[in-house]
Write a protein that holds these residues in place. Structure first.
Motif, PDB file in Angstrom:
ATOM      1  N   ILE A  48       0.843  -1.204   0.000  1.00 29.46           N
ATOM      2  CA  ILE A  48       0.000   0.000   0.000  1.00 29.46           C
ATOM      3  C   ILE A  48       0.875   1.250   0.000  1.00 29.46           C
ATOM      4  O   ILE A  48       0.634   2.200  -0.753  1.00 29.46           O
ATOM      5  CB  ILE A  48      -0.936  -0.002   1.220  1.00 29.46           C
ATOM      6  N   ALA A  49       1.925   1.240   0.841  1.00 35.12           N
ATOM      7  CA  ALA A  49       2.826   2.395   0.912  1.00 35.12           C
ATOM      8  C   ALA A  49       3.525   2.630  -0.419  1.00 35.12           C
ATOM      9  O   ALA A  49       3.690   3.777  -0.853  1.00 35.12           O
ATOM     10  CB  ALA A  49       3.847   2.184   2.027  1.00 35.12           C
ATOM     11  N   GLU A  50       3.921   1.559  -1.084  1.00 34.76           N
ATOM     12  CA  GLU A  50       4.582   1.705  -2.388  1.00 34.76           C
ATOM     13  C   GLU A  50       3.643   2.349  -3.408  1.00 34.76           C
ATOM     14  O   GLU A  50       4.055   3.215  -4.190  1.00 34.76           O
ATOM     15  CB  GLU A  50       5.055   0.338  -2.880  1.00 34.76           C
ATOM     16  N   ARG A  51       2.374   1.947  -3.390  1.00 34.58           N
ATOM     17  CA  ARG A  51       1.415   2.530  -4.325  1.00 34.58           C
ATOM     18  C   ARG A  51       1.193   4.010  -4.038  1.00 34.58           C
ATOM     19  O   ARG A  51       1.124   4.831  -4.964  1.00 34.58           O
ATOM     20  CB  ARG A  51       0.081   1.771  -4.257  1.00 34.58           C
ATOM     21  N   VAL A  52       1.076   4.355  -2.759  1.00 34.38           N
ATOM     22  CA  VAL A  52       0.866   5.762  -2.394  1.00 34.38           C
ATOM     23  C   VAL A  52       2.068   6.604  -2.800  1.00 34.38           C
ATOM     24  O   VAL A  52       1.926   7.692  -3.376  1.00 34.38           O
ATOM     25  CB  VAL A  52       0.584   5.896  -0.884  1.00 34.38           C
ATOM     26  N   LEU A  53       3.272   6.119  -2.522  1.00 36.82           N
ATOM     27  CA  LEU A  53       4.478   6.879  -2.873  1.00 36.82           C
ATOM     28  C   LEU A  53       4.582   7.074  -4.384  1.00 36.82           C
ATOM     29  O   LEU A  53       4.973   8.148  -4.860  1.00 36.82           O
ATOM     30  CB  LEU A  53       5.726   6.166  -2.358  1.00 36.82           C
ATOM     31  N   SER A  54       4.241   6.046  -5.144  1.00 33.85           N
ATOM     32  CA  SER A  54       4.359   6.171  -6.594  1.00 33.85           C
ATOM     33  C   SER A  54       3.422   7.236  -7.138  1.00 33.85           C
ATOM     34  O   SER A  54       3.733   7.913  -8.125  1.00 33.85           O
ATOM     35  CB  SER A  54       4.073   4.824  -7.265  1.00 33.85           C
ATOM     36  N   THR A  55       2.274   7.411  -6.480  1.00 35.64           N
ATOM     37  CA  THR A  55       1.312   8.431  -6.911  1.00 35.64           C
ATOM     38  C   THR A  55       1.670   9.807  -6.385  1.00 35.64           C
ATOM     39  O   THR A  55       1.571  10.809  -7.100  1.00 35.64           O
ATOM     40  CB  THR A  55      -0.107   8.054  -6.425  1.00 35.64           C
ATOM     41  N   ALA A  56       2.099   9.869  -5.122  1.00 33.59           N
ATOM     42  CA  ALA A  56       2.310  11.156  -4.459  1.00 33.59           C
ATOM     43  C   ALA A  56       3.683  11.748  -4.719  1.00 33.59           C
ATOM     44  O   ALA A  56       3.865  12.965  -4.547  1.00 33.59           O
ATOM     45  CB  ALA A  56       2.106  11.002  -2.953  1.00 33.59           C
ATOM     46  N   CYS A  57       4.655  10.939  -5.107  1.00 36.75           N
ATOM     47  CA  CYS A  57       6.043  11.420  -5.204  1.00 36.75           C
ATOM     48  C   CYS A  57       6.641  11.153  -6.577  1.00 36.75           C
ATOM     49  O   CYS A  57       7.667  10.462  -6.701  1.00 36.75           O
ATOM     50  CB  CYS A  57       6.900  10.762  -4.117  1.00 36.75           C
ATOM     51  N   PRO A  58       6.051  11.681  -7.636  1.00 36.02           N
ATOM     52  CA  PRO A  58       6.633  11.462  -8.966  1.00 36.02           C
ATOM     53  C   PRO A  58       7.977  12.174  -9.093  1.00 36.02           C
ATOM     54  O   PRO A  58       8.187  13.247  -8.523  1.00 36.02           O
ATOM     55  CB  PRO A  58       5.590  12.087  -9.903  1.00 36.02           C
ATOM     56  N   GLY A  59       8.886  11.550  -9.804  1.00 34.99           N
ATOM     57  CA  GLY A  59      10.190  12.164 -10.011  1.00 34.99           C
ATOM     58  C   GLY A  59      11.114  12.095  -8.816  1.00 34.99           C
ATOM     59  O   GLY A  59      12.138  12.775  -8.777  1.00 34.99           O
ATOM     60  N   ILE A  60      10.780  11.247  -7.833  1.00 35.58           N
ATOM     61  CA  ILE A  60      11.572  11.133  -6.611  1.00 35.58           C
ATOM     62  C   ILE A  60      11.966   9.672  -6.414  1.00 35.58           C
ATOM     63  O   ILE A  60      11.193   8.764  -6.725  1.00 35.58           O
ATOM     64  CB  ILE A  60      10.764  11.630  -5.383  1.00 35.58           C
ATOM     65  N   GLU A  61      13.164   9.445  -5.893  1.00 37.95           N
ATOM     66  CA  GLU A  61      13.564   8.094  -5.508  1.00 37.95           C
ATOM     67  C   GLU A  61      12.712   7.661  -4.314  1.00 37.95           C
ATOM     68  O   GLU A  61      12.661   8.347  -3.287  1.00 37.95           O
ATOM     69  CB  GLU A  61      15.048   8.060  -5.130  1.00 37.95           C
ATOM     70  N   ARG A  62      12.020   6.541  -4.435  1.00 40.51           N
ATOM     71  CA  ARG A  62      11.053   6.133  -3.420  1.00 40.51           C
ATOM     72  C   ARG A  62      11.509   4.841  -2.722  1.00 40.51           C
ATOM     73  O   ARG A  62      12.007   3.919  -3.367  1.00 40.51           O
ATOM     74  CB  ARG A  62       9.679   5.935  -4.066  1.00 40.51           C
ATOM     75  N   HIS A  63      11.280   4.800  -1.397  1.00 38.22           N
ATOM     76  CA  HIS A  63      11.713   3.654  -0.597  1.00 38.22           C
ATOM     77  C   HIS A  63      10.648   3.360   0.456  1.00 38.22           C
ATOM     78  O   HIS A  63      10.067   4.276   1.034  1.00 38.22           O
ATOM     79  CB  HIS A  63      13.035   3.937   0.127  1.00 38.22           C
ATOM     80  N   VAL A  64      10.424   2.098   0.720  1.00 36.94           N
ATOM     81  CA  VAL A  64       9.576   1.666   1.827  1.00 36.94           C
ATOM     82  C   VAL A  64      10.446   0.850   2.774  1.00 36.94           C
ATOM     83  O   VAL A  64      11.054  -0.149   2.365  1.00 36.94           O
ATOM     84  CB  VAL A  64       8.375   0.834   1.353  1.00 36.94           C
ATOM     85  N   ALA A  65      10.534   1.275   4.010  1.00 36.66           N
ATOM     86  CA  ALA A  65      11.369   0.598   5.004  1.00 36.66           C
ATOM     87  C   ALA A  65      10.484   0.021   6.106  1.00 36.66           C
ATOM     88  O   ALA A  65       9.735   0.759   6.763  1.00 36.66           O
ATOM     89  CB  ALA A  65      12.377   1.582   5.608  1.00 36.66           C
ATOM     90  N   ARG A  66      10.539  -1.279   6.287  1.00 36.53           N
ATOM     91  CA  ARG A  66       9.831  -1.926   7.388  1.00 36.53           C
ATOM     92  C   ARG A  66      10.806  -2.101   8.551  1.00 36.53           C
ATOM     93  O   ARG A  66      11.874  -2.678   8.390  1.00 36.53           O
ATOM     94  CB  ARG A  66       9.270  -3.270   6.938  1.00 36.53           C
ATOM     95  N   VAL A  67      10.428  -1.576   9.712  1.00 36.87           N
ATOM     96  CA  VAL A  67      11.319  -1.570  10.871  1.00 36.87           C
ATOM     97  C   VAL A  67      10.574  -2.170  12.065  1.00 36.87           C
ATOM     98  O   VAL A  67       9.347  -2.238  12.080  1.00 36.87           O
ATOM     99  CB  VAL A  67      11.791  -0.133  11.194  1.00 36.87           C
TER     100      VAL A  67
END
Length: 552
Positions: free
Chosen positions: A500-519
């Motif tokens: 879900i986080a990956e999908r949101v980042l891809s929509t909200a942050c175009p042109g940016i290096e995107r990362h999802v970190a589970r901690v």
């Protein structure tokens, strides 16, 4: 005393006999009338004088939420000292909390600390540990022993208290608040809230934080000895219904909360649990401390509307510790305005379109007004070169007025929020529309992409709307080698949440290096008020990324 408003200690001379402070939890409640509270404060003042605490000292206070904390706050000031309320440890506290407390004691140059019975063992261990004891000797004064002393009073100094910033964007800093600034902000808040002697406050907020201390303790106590009901944050988090019941049939009429508190009620209270409750007398729900999601406001008002809570009772506000507390607020009894903007069109100094239509969940943001400046305060918006920006354009908020602090303990630090000759530069960006301010976020918590700003708060709202638990989710943005990066950090959440986080980042942050970190649980560093320490988290993520790319 310069400024406006009654001196914050004036109530000690003639406390109201028809009002009290109530401390409650899910099972019980105890009321302390104001004359008893004033007498206890006078005893604490006498105890500090008898034990040789010099007038003008800054005295740390470590107590759980309740009457001891309130009496200690005023008793220390009545002894001619300034007070600094420390964050108490919690079940999750560890070395980070201990180190922060030691940093605060060092910053205050503390020679004594007032502690309650619950926290004396913790405090004694902290100040006697070898590493700290070698730097400083701190004498602990149990508040119960002080309160049993003969009353005394000394002339209060100009400095009333030192409150520490949350530290969400860097190291916490001690802010010096004078009695004049405190009185001015209390008067401005009460005027804005249309407060009368018939009002009653209820609060679950931690009293070491400016919103809980000033907005929900000093305002009702110093401002008029209004009835005040308080519970520990843990009580609210576990049993929000016990808090809501305090507002039934006008029992309490005013409260303050971050938007997180509204979300907690929506998530934990079922509609059928509200049967029989009447909130028609609940006048004001002050919402501040963080970016406000209009969707959360709607969910809260819809849950309680059938029980008499008027939508206009929700009152967004903006403030910060460097202005004692409040700076702006939507007029009480008037529904807050909201506008829609495009995230990818934001640039400091540029106009902000508020006539956006259509559906674009990644590119459109709903922004709710934070109102107008309170009495005695003024705000203006400036561009990157400190030039004024016109209405409708994005700029940094600069605050001037009677409620401003006298600066930091360590002077004016480089970078971040700071006091300048022309006012308090907040590092918060906003735009003005029809005389009202719409605050978007902090410059340090955003990144510039193609000359446009993206703010972490916006992306977090989208994650929350997608169903992620924002108590265990954080977004940090920054640049690495001139390249913008966005991290969604998920604390003990599963692979489905990561998708879900990956999908949101891809929509909200175009042109940016995107990362999802589970901690793991507890890995997101937080301030004592619960905010994420974004800068610390950003540095940690960068260190881990650098280590991962090192050749083996």
């Amino acid at each position: 005393m310069t400024g406006t408003g009654t001196h914050p200690l004036a109530w000690l001379e003639q406390p109201r006999v028809d009002a009290a402070v109530e401390v409650f939890d899910a099972e019980s409640a105890a009321r302390t009338p104001y004359p008893d509270l004033a007498a206890r404060a006078a005893g604490i003042a006498g105890g500090l004088v008898a034990r040789g605490v010099p007038a003008g000292s800054v005295v740390p206070l470590l107590c759980r939420t309740g009457t001891d904390l309130i009496a200690g706050f005023y008793g220390i000031q009545a002894a001619g000292c300034a007070v600094s309320v420390l964050a108490p440890p919690t079940r999750m506290s560890g070395d980070a909390h201990r180190e922060r407390t030691r940093q605060v004691l060092d910053a205050l140059d503390a020679e004594v600390a007032v502690v309650d019975e619950d926290h004396e063992p913790y405090a004694r261990q902290l100040v006697t540990e070898a590493g700290f004891a070698s730097r400083r000797t701190v004498r602990l004064l149990p508040i119960g022993d002080l309160a049993s002393c003969d009353p005394a009073r000394r002339v209060p100094p100009e400095l009333a208290l030192v409150q520490f910033t949350s530290g969400s964007s860097g190291r916490p800093r001690g802010v010096r608040i004078s009695h004049a600034a405190l009185a001015a902000n209390v008067a401005a808040i009460r005027d804005w809230e249309c407060a009368t002697e018939r009002d009653a406050w209820c609060s679950w907020l931690p009293m070491h934080h400016d919103m809980g201390l000033i907005g929900c303790m000093v305002v009702p106590v110093s401002g008029g000895n209004n009835d005040l009901a308080v519970c520990a944050p843990e009580t609210f988090l576990r049993h929000p219904l016990s808090y809501l019941r305090r507002f039934d049939r006008g029992g309490a009429t005013v409260t303050a909360t971050p938007a997180f508190g509204l979300k907690r009620i929506v998530d934990r209270v079922r509609p059928e649990q509200l049967d029989g409750l009447d909130f028609a007398g609940w006048r004001a729900v002050i919402v501040g401390a963080e970016r406000i999601d209009p969707a959360v406001v709607r969910s809260f008002t819809e849950l309680l509307a059938g029980h008499g809570l008027a939508p206009e009772a929700l009152t967004p506000a903006y403030g910060l510790a460097e202005s004692t507390l409040a700076v702006t607020g939507v007029p009480v009894h008037r529904r807050a305005a909201a506008v829609r903007i495009r995230r990818h069109e934001l640039a400091v100094g540029a106009p902000v379109r508020t006539d956006v239509d259509g559906v674009d969940p990644g590119g459109i943001a709903d922004v709710i007004s934070c109102g107008r400046p309170l009495a005695g305060l003024d705000v203006r918006l400036v561009g990157q070169e400190n030039e004024p920006v016109p209405e409708g354009h994005l700029g940094e908020l600069v605050v001037t007025g009677t409620s401003l602090a006298d600066g930091y303990l360590d002077g004016a630090p480089a970078g971040g929020t700071g006091f300048c000759e022309d006012g308090l530069h907040t590092r918060d960006v906003a735009f003005e529309r029809d005389g009202e301010l719409y605050v978007l976020g902090r410059l340090g918590d955003g990144v510039k992409v193609n000359a446009r700003f993206l703010f972490a708060e916006d992306v977090e709202m989208l994650l929350g709307r997608a169903g992620l638990d924002l108590n265990r989710t954080c977004v940090v943005l920054g640049e690495i080698v001139s390249r913008a990066h966005a991290y969604a950090v998920l604390e003990d959440l599963d692979a489905e949440c990561a998708q879900i986080a990956e999908r949101v980042l891809s929509t909200a942050c175009p042109g940016i290096e995107r990362h999802v970190a589970r901690v793991p649980r507890g890995a997101i560093p937080r301030t004592t008020s619960g905010k994420t320490r974004r800068r610390e988290l950003w540095l940690t993520l960068n260190r881990h990324a650098a280590q991962a790319t090192q050749p083996s």
